[in-house]
Write a protein that holds these residues in place. Structure first.
Motif, PDB file in Angstrom:
ATOM      1  N   GLY A   1      -4.689  -0.786  -2.238  1.00 50.22           N
ATOM      2  CA  GLY A   1      -3.433  -1.528  -2.293  1.00 50.22           C
ATOM      3  C   GLY A   1      -3.607  -2.985  -1.911  1.00 50.22           C
ATOM      4  O   GLY A   1      -3.011  -3.878  -2.533  1.00 50.22           O
TER       5      GLY A   1
ATOM      6  N   THR B   1       0.835  -1.201   0.000  1.00 55.72           N
ATOM      7  CA  THR B   1       0.000   0.000   0.000  1.00 55.72           C
ATOM      8  C   THR B   1       0.871   1.253   0.000  1.00 55.72           C
ATOM      9  O   THR B   1       2.068   1.187   0.276  1.00 55.72           O
ATOM     10  CB  THR B   1      -0.930   0.032   1.237  1.00 55.72           C
ATOM     11  N   ASN B   2       0.252   2.377  -0.267  1.00 57.04           N
ATOM     12  CA  ASN B   2       0.974   3.651  -0.251  1.00 57.04           C
ATOM     13  C   ASN B   2       1.105   4.246   1.151  1.00 57.04           C
ATOM     14  O   ASN B   2       1.809   5.238   1.324  1.00 57.04           O
ATOM     15  CB  ASN B   2       0.283   4.672  -1.158  1.00 57.04           C
ATOM     16  N   TYR B   3       0.417   3.668   2.113  1.00 57.10           N
ATOM     17  CA  TYR B   3       0.411   4.212   3.480  1.00 57.10           C
ATOM     18  C   TYR B   3       0.691   3.093   4.477  1.00 57.10           C
ATOM     19  O   TYR B   3      -0.174   2.689   5.249  1.00 57.10           O
ATOM     20  CB  TYR B   3      -0.930   4.901   3.780  1.00 57.10           C
TER      21      TYR B   3
ATOM     22  N   ARG C   1      -6.744   8.294   2.439  1.00 53.93           N
ATOM     23  CA  ARG C   1      -5.615   7.407   2.728  1.00 53.93           C
ATOM     24  C   ARG C   1      -6.087   6.005   3.100  1.00 53.93           C
ATOM     25  O   ARG C   1      -5.490   5.011   2.682  1.00 53.93           O
ATOM     26  CB  ARG C   1      -4.748   8.000   3.838  1.00 53.93           C
TER      27      ARG C   1
END
Length: 177
Positions: A170, A35-37, A163
């Motif tokens: 993701g 994931t991006n976070y 988010r």
């Protein structure tokens, strides 16, 4: 005559439990790396009591639940401000519209849960993207209303939901592989 439990049996049970928890921590971390976070993902999943026994699909469902709570709480927060805006009809309408958008975001995430159960990951992804976009609509409603400033608290909540939805997306990418 009382039966005693063998120390070896207890050791085997404890070892398998510890390996399961360690293995699931690895699943959480591996999943969150997609994931991006990452930090948000790990901090949301690790404390959830369902995480130790969840597979990747289960972790996605837990994150969807986090998003639903966020969207519902934001809709409630915005609705709570309607009373304060009683004399300003434009602000009252904007807040009402924004509250409805966050309610729709929560509804989209509820549909995502069903999509996960059905392993319909394309639909799940579509519903997550919709949930992620509804707060953007709220911001645009504020932008179009002359003289109104987009409140900092709603902006903070928008970023948070975006988010969370990014984390879910993701994880869905990982499931679709």
């Amino acid at each position: 005559m009382a039966k005693t439990t063998s120390p070896i049996f207890i050791l085997v049970i404890l070892s398998s439990t510890l390996l399961s928890v360690k293995s699931n921590t690895t699943i959480i971390e591996t999943t969150c790396k997609t994931t991006n976070y990452y930090d948000l993902c790990v901090s949301a999943l690790k404390p959830d009591p369902r995480s130790p026994t969840a597979d990747t699909k289960g972790l996605a469902a837990i994150m969807v639940g986090v998003g639903m709570k966020n969207a519902t709480a934001t809709a409630t927060y915005i609705s709570g401000n309607l009373t304060a805006a009683a004399k300003d009809t434009v602000l009252k309408k904007v807040l009402k519209d924004c509250s409805e958008k966050y309610t729709l975001a929560a509804d989209s995430l509820r549909l995502t849960v069903q999509d996960l159960d059905d392993e319909a990951y394309d639909y799940a992804y579509m519903h997550v993207l919709a949930a992620e976009d509804y707060p953007n609509v709220c911001r645009n409603i504020f932008r179009r209303a002359k003289g109104l400033v987009y409140p900092t608290e709603i902006r903070r909540r928008e970023v948070s939901l975006r988010r969370i939805c990014g984390v879910v997306s993701g994880i869905l990418d990982r499931l679709a592989e």
